[in-house]
Write a protein that holds these residues in place. Sequence first.
Motif, mmCIF file in Angstrom:
data_model
loop_
_atom_site.group_PDB
_atom_site.id
_atom_site.type_symbol
_atom_site.label_atom_id
_atom_site.label_comp_id
_atom_site.label_asym_id
_atom_site.label_seq_id
_atom_site.Cartn_x
_atom_site.Cartn_y
_atom_site.Cartn_z
ATOM 1 N N LEU A 207 0.942 -1.029 -0.285
ATOM 2 C CA LEU A 207 -0.115 -0.029 0.169
ATOM 3 C C LEU A 207 1.003 1.306 -0.221
ATOM 4 N N ASP A 208 1.500 1.976 -1.264
ATOM 5 C CA ASP A 208 1.612 2.776 -1.185
ATOM 6 C C ASP A 208 1.432 4.171 -1.978
ATOM 7 N N SER A 209 2.820 4.451 -3.013
ATOM 8 C CA SER A 209 2.156 5.674 -3.469
ATOM 9 C C SER A 209 2.279 5.001 -6.043
ATOM 10 N N GLY A 210 1.945 3.824 -5.439
ATOM 11 C CA GLY A 210 1.558 3.122 -7.013
ATOM 12 C C GLY A 210 2.472 3.102 -7.949
ATOM 13 N N ALA A 238 -9.969 -2.311 -4.661
ATOM 14 C CA ALA A 238 -9.209 -0.900 -3.342
ATOM 15 C C ALA A 238 -9.192 0.663 -4.352
ATOM 16 N N GLN A 239 -9.337 0.224 -5.461
ATOM 17 C CA GLN A 239 -8.961 1.846 -6.210
ATOM 18 C C GLN A 239 -10.144 2.934 -6.291
ATOM 19 N N ARG A 240 -10.915 1.143 -6.517
ATOM 20 C CA ARG A 240 -12.598 1.995 -6.899
ATOM 21 C C ARG A 240 -13.601 2.198 -5.430
ATOM 22 N N ALA A 241 -12.737 1.950 -4.256
ATOM 23 C CA ALA A 241 -13.510 2.086 -2.721
ATOM 24 C C ALA A 241 -12.250 3.552 -2.055
ATOM 25 N N ILE A 242 -11.335 3.816 -2.401
ATOM 26 C CA ILE A 242 -10.328 4.494 -2.640
ATOM 27 C C ILE A 242 -11.491 6.227 -2.920
ATOM 28 N N ARG A 243 -11.593 5.794 -4.687
ATOM 29 C CA ARG A 243 -12.462 7.110 -5.400
ATOM 30 C C ARG A 243 -13.611 7.223 -4.751
ATOM 31 N N ASP A 244 -14.190 6.179 -4.342
ATOM 32 C CA ASP A 244 -15.487 6.693 -3.475
ATOM 33 C C ASP A 244 -15.136 7.815 -2.200
ATOM 34 N N ALA A 312 -8.135 0.607 1.637
ATOM 35 C CA ALA A 312 -7.133 -0.369 0.709
ATOM 36 C C ALA A 312 -7.447 -1.895 2.040
ATOM 37 N N LEU A 313 -7.033 -1.428 2.510
ATOM 38 C CA LEU A 313 -7.256 -3.405 4.123
ATOM 39 C C LEU A 313 -7.844 -3.827 4.316
ATOM 40 N N GLU A 314 -9.238 -3.293 3.672
ATOM 41 C CA GLU A 314 -10.650 -3.435 4.030
ATOM 42 C C GLU A 314 -10.752 -4.439 2.748
ATOM 43 N N GLU A 315 -10.157 -3.883 2.074
ATOM 44 C CA GLU A 315 -10.868 -5.104 0.336
ATOM 45 C C GLU A 315 -9.677 -5.992 0.662
ATOM 46 N N ILE A 316 -8.330 -5.306 1.406
ATOM 47 C CA ILE A 316 -7.516 -6.920 1.516
ATOM 48 C C ILE A 316 -8.357 -8.397 2.279
ATOM 49 N N SER A 317 -8.911 -7.901 3.067
ATOM 50 C CA SER A 317 -9.741 -8.628 3.671
ATOM 51 C C SER A 317 -10.229 -9.833 3.293
#
Length: 523
Positions: A207-210, A238-244, A312-317
Amino acid sequence: MAIQFIRRRLGARQVGGPDYEPAVKLRVPAELLDRHEGRVLDPRRAEAAGGARPRTTAYRPRVLLVPDDVLCDPAAIGAVRAVLNAAGYDLEVPRSGGGASARPVALRALTGRDHDVDSWAALQRLRAAADDVLDWDLVRRISLEHLVFSAVTINGTPWDTNSDQVTGSYRRSPSGSSRVPVAIAVEPPRRDELGDRFTRRPVVAVLDSGIGPHPWFDIADRSAPPPADGFISVLDEAQRAIRDNAVAAPSLLDYWDSPVVSESLIRDVDSNTGHGTFIAGIIRQAAPNADVLAIRVMHSDGVAYGSDVIAALEEISRRVDRARREDRPGDMVDVVSLSLGYLDESPADSRYTTHLAEVVRRLTEQGVLVLAASGNNSTGRRFYPAAFADLPDLPGAGPGVISVGALNPNDTKASFSNDGAWVTCWATGAGVVSTFPTDVSGPRQPELADEHRSGLDPDDFRSGFAVWDGTSFATPLAAAAVANALIDVAAADTGLSLAAVDQETVVKRAWAALERCYEQYEV
């Protein structure tokens, strides 16, 4: 490069020793605060509702983190809004995201109320109403939205590597950065074919700067996603969740590390451009048989939002849970590497828990090995999430957080690294050479140049490699050691095969891998 694992020492803090937590003055550049609508909490002036005086932290004053299940409960969110309305605030309640994770919710002043909008002050109103107007368990789950910073910069601040804060022996570039382009003559470390020794590759989530283009990763440019079945993959959910999540500040659009240069008129290469690519290269060097799952949570200036890291961590879980329920080994995530963190305003106050702690604990319960950088403040003050290494292990769960400090190339502790009993691993994090996006070239010019000769251009990274310093880079090295240990224990015991993703096996395998690291690297 060296790695040292220390068995966790849970217990009392040593006052005045390496566990002493002194006040750390946060000197966040004004332009960073302005860009991200942030604020630094001043303990001398901040009110505190029925608790100890807070410590300094950086946060978003127009945002509160509210659990999604509270947002879905009309009575609960109505009671919260009533208390805030009485104080002149209101929440712009978003539509439910359908989960239980915390969501950033915009805070605004009521019409006709001319006062500063401050999420800390609003939070104190809610806490003052706990056990009276509001349910205490509800209030403790509402928190600040912390600004989370890259764990790379040296000498006192966890951000902007292009500043004068980089001094002394770790300063190499005329621009003041410890990041310098270099050239190396090596081939990408060879990856073994799948076979008897391992049935699938362990996955390290970064999980970082891409990411940016680099031949080691078969990414020629930014026109297409990473190749399927390559060393690097991305997690679109995860990227979609971050945009949301986007509320009142710049949003991360996708997994590409951009913009390359800062938004200032000088247009410097941004302070953390290349950070994620550099980390991926460390894992490729030290654990070539692993895969990297890259998730962009951090802006190129080294700032992340707490809710984006949590999302992001939620999506990994969720992905790990899906792999277990549906017996899909290809979806498994084995290790999480976090080269970022923040200084919490009240880590000792057990009444108020952080959402980050909850999701990290959930991952460790699932058997995911979580490693986090200890930070570069040269202090004993706890840097989160690394300091969650202090928490005791839960029965039936995997190992707790492994917090990583930085060593110099001669195996001494780097002067910039945070330290304390909560730091449970040390790895080389100074003078590290790794991959860098090949399309990065900034405006700075060599000090000497004419039509025939030139000095070193500190802003031209077309060689694809750089040298850099920070606990940011110690962490993926330790994560690579853990990934290698997972392969080793799976090869030694068919009952711990990487093809098995049921809960019991995953937890046993994680503990066996950590024990393997102790056998190889314990000090």
